[in-house]
Design an enzyme around this catalytic site. Structure first.
Site, PDB file in Angstrom:
ATOM      1  N   LYS A 148      67.774   5.872  37.503  1.00  0.00           N
ATOM      2  CA  LYS A 148      66.222   5.746  37.549  1.00  0.00           C
ATOM      3  C   LYS A 148      66.013   6.373  39.113  1.00  0.00           C
ATOM      4  O   LYS A 148      66.602   5.656  40.079  1.00  0.00           O
ATOM      5  CB  LYS A 148      65.618   4.629  37.616  1.00  0.00           C
ATOM      6  CG  LYS A 148      64.000   4.697  37.852  1.00  0.00           C
ATOM      7  CD  LYS A 148      63.142   3.892  36.996  1.00  0.00           C
ATOM      8  CE  LYS A 148      61.804   4.310  36.998  1.00  0.00           C
ATOM      9  NZ  LYS A 148      61.142   3.464  37.755  1.00  0.00           N
ATOM     10  N   SER A 160      84.860  -0.759  42.049  1.00  0.00           N
ATOM     11  CA  SER A 160      84.322  -1.522  41.040  1.00  0.00           C
ATOM     12  C   SER A 160      83.439  -2.837  41.477  1.00  0.00           C
ATOM     13  O   SER A 160      84.020  -3.466  42.405  1.00  0.00           O
ATOM     14  CB  SER A 160      85.313  -2.005  40.017  1.00  0.00           C
ATOM     15  OG  SER A 160      85.884  -0.853  39.574  1.00  0.00           O
ATOM     16  N   ALA A 190      35.937  11.672  17.789  1.00  0.00           N
ATOM     17  CA  ALA A 190      35.220  10.494  17.885  1.00  0.00           C
ATOM     18  C   ALA A 190      35.196   9.270  16.760  1.00  0.00           C
ATOM     19  O   ALA A 190      34.406   8.456  16.921  1.00  0.00           O
ATOM     20  CB  ALA A 190      33.682  10.990  17.939  1.00  0.00           C
ATOM     21  N   GLY A 191      35.904   9.768  15.685  1.00  0.00           N
ATOM     22  CA  GLY A 191      36.077   8.818  14.628  1.00  0.00           C
ATOM     23  C   GLY A 191      36.707   7.319  15.098  1.00  0.00           C
ATOM     24  O   GLY A 191      37.208   7.335  16.176  1.00  0.00           O
ATOM     25  N   ASP A 193      43.141  14.672  14.326  1.00  0.00           N
ATOM     26  CA  ASP A 193      44.063  13.756  13.669  1.00  0.00           C
ATOM     27  C   ASP A 193      44.840  14.756  12.823  1.00  0.00           C
ATOM     28  O   ASP A 193      45.427  14.372  11.856  1.00  0.00           O
ATOM     29  CB  ASP A 193      43.528  12.741  12.887  1.00  0.00           C
ATOM     30  CG  ASP A 193      42.599  13.067  11.707  1.00  0.00           C
ATOM     31  OD1 ASP A 193      42.401  14.303  11.615  1.00  0.00           O
ATOM     32  OD2 ASP A 193      42.118  12.351  10.888  1.00  0.00           O
ATOM     33  N   ARG A 198      41.635   3.220  10.173  1.00  0.00           N
ATOM     34  CA  ARG A 198      42.930   2.930   9.524  1.00  0.00           C
ATOM     35  C   ARG A 198      44.239   2.903  10.073  1.00  0.00           C
ATOM     36  O   ARG A 198      45.333   2.524   9.669  1.00  0.00           O
ATOM     37  CB  ARG A 198      43.143   4.006   8.184  1.00  0.00           C
ATOM     38  CG  ARG A 198      41.926   4.019   7.204  1.00  0.00           C
ATOM     39  CD  ARG A 198      41.839   5.188   6.413  1.00  0.00           C
ATOM     40  NE  ARG A 198      40.953   6.361   7.044  1.00  0.00           N
ATOM     41  CZ  ARG A 198      40.710   7.677   6.572  1.00  0.00           C
ATOM     42  NH1 ARG A 198      41.200   7.886   5.246  1.00  0.00           N
ATOM     43  NH2 ARG A 198      40.001   8.499   7.222  1.00  0.00           N
ATOM     44  N   ALA A 220      82.971   1.268  38.088  1.00  0.00           N
ATOM     45  CA  ALA A 220      82.256   0.427  37.170  1.00  0.00           C
ATOM     46  C   ALA A 220      81.779  -1.022  37.773  1.00  0.00           C
ATOM     47  O   ALA A 220      82.308  -1.348  38.672  1.00  0.00           O
ATOM     48  CB  ALA A 220      83.547  -0.157  36.138  1.00  0.00           C
ATOM     49  N   LEU A 270      37.279  17.461  16.905  1.00  0.00           N
ATOM     50  CA  LEU A 270      36.520  16.036  16.569  1.00  0.00           C
ATOM     51  C   LEU A 270      37.633  14.966  16.911  1.00  0.00           C
ATOM     52  O   LEU A 270      38.581  14.622  16.273  1.00  0.00           O
ATOM     53  CB  LEU A 270      36.168  16.165  15.224  1.00  0.00           C
ATOM     54  CG  LEU A 270      35.205  17.284  14.648  1.00  0.00           C
ATOM     55  CD1 LEU A 270      34.539  17.149  13.396  1.00  0.00           C
ATOM     56  CD2 LEU A 270      34.112  17.615  15.769  1.00  0.00           C
ATOM     57  N   ASN A 286      45.833   9.634   9.122  1.00  0.00           N
ATOM     58  CA  ASN A 286      44.960   8.390   9.019  1.00  0.00           C
ATOM     59  C   ASN A 286      45.405   6.990   9.397  1.00  0.00           C
ATOM     60  O   ASN A 286      44.807   6.097   9.626  1.00  0.00           O
ATOM     61  CB  ASN A 286      44.183   8.440   7.836  1.00  0.00           C
ATOM     62  CG  ASN A 286      43.199   9.791   7.641  1.00  0.00           C
ATOM     63  OD1 ASN A 286      42.616  10.261   8.665  1.00  0.00           O
ATOM     64  ND2 ASN A 286      43.543  10.438   6.522  1.00  0.00           N
TER      65      ASN A 286
HETATM   66  C1  UD1 Z   1      38.307  15.090   6.584  1.00  0.00           C
HETATM   67  C2  UD1 Z   1      37.216  15.827   5.575  1.00  0.00           C
HETATM   68  C3  UD1 Z   1      38.198  15.885   4.381  1.00  0.00           C
HETATM   69  C4  UD1 Z   1      39.574  16.529   4.547  1.00  0.00           C
HETATM   70  C5  UD1 Z   1      40.293  15.803   5.509  1.00  0.00           C
HETATM   71  C6  UD1 Z   1      41.450  16.475   5.960  1.00  0.00           C
HETATM   72  C7  UD1 Z   1      34.775  15.693   5.924  1.00  0.00           C
HETATM   73  C8  UD1 Z   1      33.708  14.847   5.793  1.00  0.00           C
HETATM   74  N1  UD1 Z   1      35.927  15.167   5.617  1.00  0.00           N
HETATM   75  O1  UD1 Z   1      38.123  13.543   5.786  1.00  0.00           O
HETATM   76  O2  UD1 Z   1      37.301  17.002   3.280  1.00  0.00           O
HETATM   77  O3  UD1 Z   1      39.972  16.572   3.468  1.00  0.00           O
HETATM   78  O4  UD1 Z   1      39.353  15.605   6.834  1.00  0.00           O
HETATM   79  O5  UD1 Z   1      42.249  15.573   6.814  1.00  0.00           O
HETATM   80  O6  UD1 Z   1      34.936  16.346   7.072  1.00  0.00           O
HETATM   81  N2  UD1 Z   1      35.295  12.211  13.576  1.00  0.00           N
HETATM   82  C9  UD1 Z   1      34.241  12.302  14.306  1.00  0.00           C
HETATM   83  N3  UD1 Z   1      33.213  11.532  14.419  1.00  0.00           N
HETATM   84  C10 UD1 Z   1      32.738  10.777  12.937  1.00  0.00           C
HETATM   85  C11 UD1 Z   1      33.878  10.884  12.084  1.00  0.00           C
HETATM   86  C12 UD1 Z   1      34.819  11.624  12.371  1.00  0.00           C
HETATM   87  O7  UD1 Z   1      34.407  12.952  15.508  1.00  0.00           O
HETATM   88  O8  UD1 Z   1      31.880  10.460  12.757  1.00  0.00           O
HETATM   89  C13 UD1 Z   1      36.581  12.924  13.478  1.00  0.00           C
HETATM   90  C14 UD1 Z   1      37.910  11.691  13.517  1.00  0.00           C
HETATM   91  O9  UD1 Z   1      38.085  11.376  14.922  1.00  0.00           O
HETATM   92  C15 UD1 Z   1      39.035  12.820  13.106  1.00  0.00           C
HETATM   93  C16 UD1 Z   1      38.082  13.915  12.254  1.00  0.00           C
HETATM   94  O10 UD1 Z   1      36.910  14.037  12.629  1.00  0.00           O
HETATM   95  O11 UD1 Z   1      39.612  13.479  14.006  1.00  0.00           O
HETATM   96  C17 UD1 Z   1      38.261  13.770  10.871  1.00  0.00           C
HETATM   97  O12 UD1 Z   1      37.594  12.215  10.540  1.00  0.00           O
HETATM   98  P1  UD1 Z   1      38.116  11.433   9.365  1.00  0.00           P
HETATM   99  O13 UD1 Z   1      37.503  10.215   9.151  1.00  0.00           O
HETATM  100  O14 UD1 Z   1      39.866  11.150   9.578  1.00  0.00           O
HETATM  101  O15 UD1 Z   1      38.198  12.314   8.041  1.00  0.00           O
HETATM  102  P2  UD1 Z   1      39.037  12.356   6.682  1.00  0.00           P
HETATM  103  O16 UD1 Z   1      38.367  11.218   5.650  1.00  0.00           O
HETATM  104  O17 UD1 Z   1      40.409  12.458   6.725  1.00  0.00           O
HETATM  105 CA    CA Z   2      41.625  12.398   8.660  1.00  0.00          CA
END
Ligand code: UD1
Ligand code: CA
Length: 447
Positions: A331, A385, A10-11, A101, A15, A360, A8, A224
């Site tokens: 380089k 040099s 896509a978040g 992450d 932060r 030098a 995953l 995060n």
């Molecule tokens: C998440 C977990 C939490 C855990 C923590 C560990 C969930 C709901 N929560 O929280 O229980 O303790 O990780 O680090 O799973 N992402 C997507 N799409 C979205 C949202 C997130 O792809 O819509 C991805 C983010 O890019 C990231 C990962 O999912 O790589 C985790 O998302 P994040 O928002 O960081 O979750 P946490 O709040 O850390």
């Molecule tokens: Ca996270």
């Protein structure tokens, strides 16, 4: 059993406060996403699908021909997993959900989690104990020690918030059961999102068998914020330093040396304090990297001596016994066996023969503001040099260039060449000059 990793990424990574997508932030000289992908591969995953947001052109380009799926809009970690459903249609085996992450997770931990599904469990989660549970989902256990549900940080009550067993985020589940469970998850939580973590509660209500593995906090830390990234980098650097020392490298002050994931450092190399080894370096046996040197994309043979205060940039290729001293920048340079550039020099786009001695202050003038040109220096040549070598230029084997020359024409082997204004001497003029100046100064004071 086959495993498909779903990573995953896509978040929004809000932060991080960054224009760069979180998965592309670097750790150990390469993107966090690369760490996750490599761990998935090393754990034996046969397919790896990265879930990206719609506006992720940079990350898509970085992935090249590796598989990805798009989640749009981002509605939570569970929703993100569902975005990979079409790509993985018909896949029968283990679904291993990973986060871009969480870059420090080891392939062994991932393999052990996947093995829980092969052993007959429907879902396997990965937790860790921490004195600082804030930000993580809490794992609520039932009377017989199994996982009952996961409550996200923002959804906890006071009692749940005090729980120190937290969710690492990474999970494994039988496929396609994983998607079927997610279909039953609703968005009734503080963030209005489909949480991956809710498959535990849903699974429980359907009598799924749920395994809960507990691992080390350092391995599971989630990145995060920038502060988290620095902490992850620090943990990784400790691992890289320990591995280098275990393979026979001396680090005089390990905590001040920064290494990259792909650093290859042969045995009996000595690295003095405050050295940065960037991506793409190979350092040959017995070489010494002296204090305050910065090396990136450089390959060094055996017994080279670099620094102190040297800067080797990408494309630096040194054979054996090369010496590159203080305040020398290189380089795109090849240096033959035993070539030396000991002080205050810039060598760019050059071929330097074995045992050549670069004095030098020598500068290869390789760039005219538009194009770059090459300098060739033969073996055993001696560059005096403060020589400016205006490229393109070739200095033959064994040639000698007089100090202070601006060379704009080739020099044949074994010739001596220099450019130099003649020396003019005015006898005792310095003493006369001083007396005159002193007289003026004394005159001013009396006025
Ligand atoms: C998440 C977990 C939490 C855990 C923590 C560990 C969930 C709901 N929560 O929280 O229980 O303790 O990780 O680090 O799973 N992402 C997507 N799409 C979205 C949202 C997130 O792809 O819509 C991805 C983010 O890019 C990231 C990962 O999912 O790589 C985790 O998302 P994040 O928002 O960081 O979750 P946490 O709040 O850390
Ligand atoms: Ca996270």
């Amino acid at each position: 059993m086959k495993t498909a990793a779903i990573i995953l990424a896509a978040g929004q990574g809000t932060r991080m406060k960054s224009a760069l997508p979180k998965p592309l932030h670097h750790m150990g000289g390469r993107p966090m996403l690369a760490w996750a992908i490599d761990a998935a591969k090393a754990s034996g995953a046969e397919r790896i699908v990265t879930v990206l947001s719609q506006d992720s052109t940079n990350t898509q380009n970085w992935l090249g021909d590796q598989e990805y799926a798009i989640q749009h809009p981002p509605l939570g970690t569970g929703h993100a997993v569902l975005a990979a459903r079409e790509t993985l249609a018909g896949f029968d085996g283990v679904g291993l959900v990973m986060f871009a992450d969480t870059p420090l997770v080891s392939s062994q931990t991932l393999a052990a989690l996947a093995a829980q599904i092969a052993a007959g469990h429907d879902i396997a989660i990965l937790g860790f104990e921490t004195p600082h549970p804030k930000g993580y989902g809490r794992i609520i256990r039932d009377a017989d020690g199994g996982a009952q549900k996961i409550v996200e940080d923002r959804d906890t009550n006071a009692e749940e918030a005090a729980i120190t067993l937290v969710n690492g985020g990474i999970m494994a589940a039988r496929m396609p059961l994983l998607f079927d469970l997610l279909d039953k998850v609703d968005a009734g939580n503080a963030q209005g999102e489909i949480y991956l973590t809710d498959i535990v509660g849903v699974g429980r209500s359907q009598d799924c068998s749920i395994a809960c593995e507990v691992t080390d906090e350092d391995e599971m830390m989630g990145v995060n914020s920038r502060a988290d990234l620095a902490r992850a980098e620090a943990l990784l650097q400790v691992q890289l330093r320990v591995a280098a020392m275990a393979s026979g490298v001396t680090l005089q002050a390990p905590e001040t040396v920064f290494l990259s994931a792909d650093s290859v450092i042969e045995r009996d190399v000595i690295i003095e304090p405050h050295v940065v080894i960037g991506a793409g370096c190979h350092i040959g046996e017995g070489s010494v990297i002296k204090a305050f040197s910065h090396i990136e994309g450089a390959r060094l043979g055996a017994c080279c001596v670099i620094g102190p205060y040297a800067r080797l940039r990408p494309g630096t290729e040194a054979a054996d016994g090369v010496k590159i001293g203080n305040f020398v920048e290189t380089k795109n340079v090849n240096l033959g066996d035993g070539a030396k550039a000991n002080h205050l020099t810039y060598l760019g786009d050059a071929e330097i023969g074995a045992a050549a001695n670069i004095g030098a202050g020598t500068i290869t003038c390789n760039y005219d503001g538009f194009n770059k040109f090459k300098t060739i220096i033969g073996k055993n040549a001696f560059i005096g040099s403060n020589t400016a070598l205006v490229a393109p230029i070739a200095i033959g084997d064994g040639a000698i260039i007089g100090a202070g020359s601006t060379m704009s024409a080739d020099v044949a082997a074994d010739d001596i060449a220099f450019t130099r204004a003649s020396v003019e001497t005015r006898q005792k003029a310095a003493a006369t000059f001083r007396d005159a100046k002193k007289a003026i100064k004394a005159d001013r004071k009396t006025k």
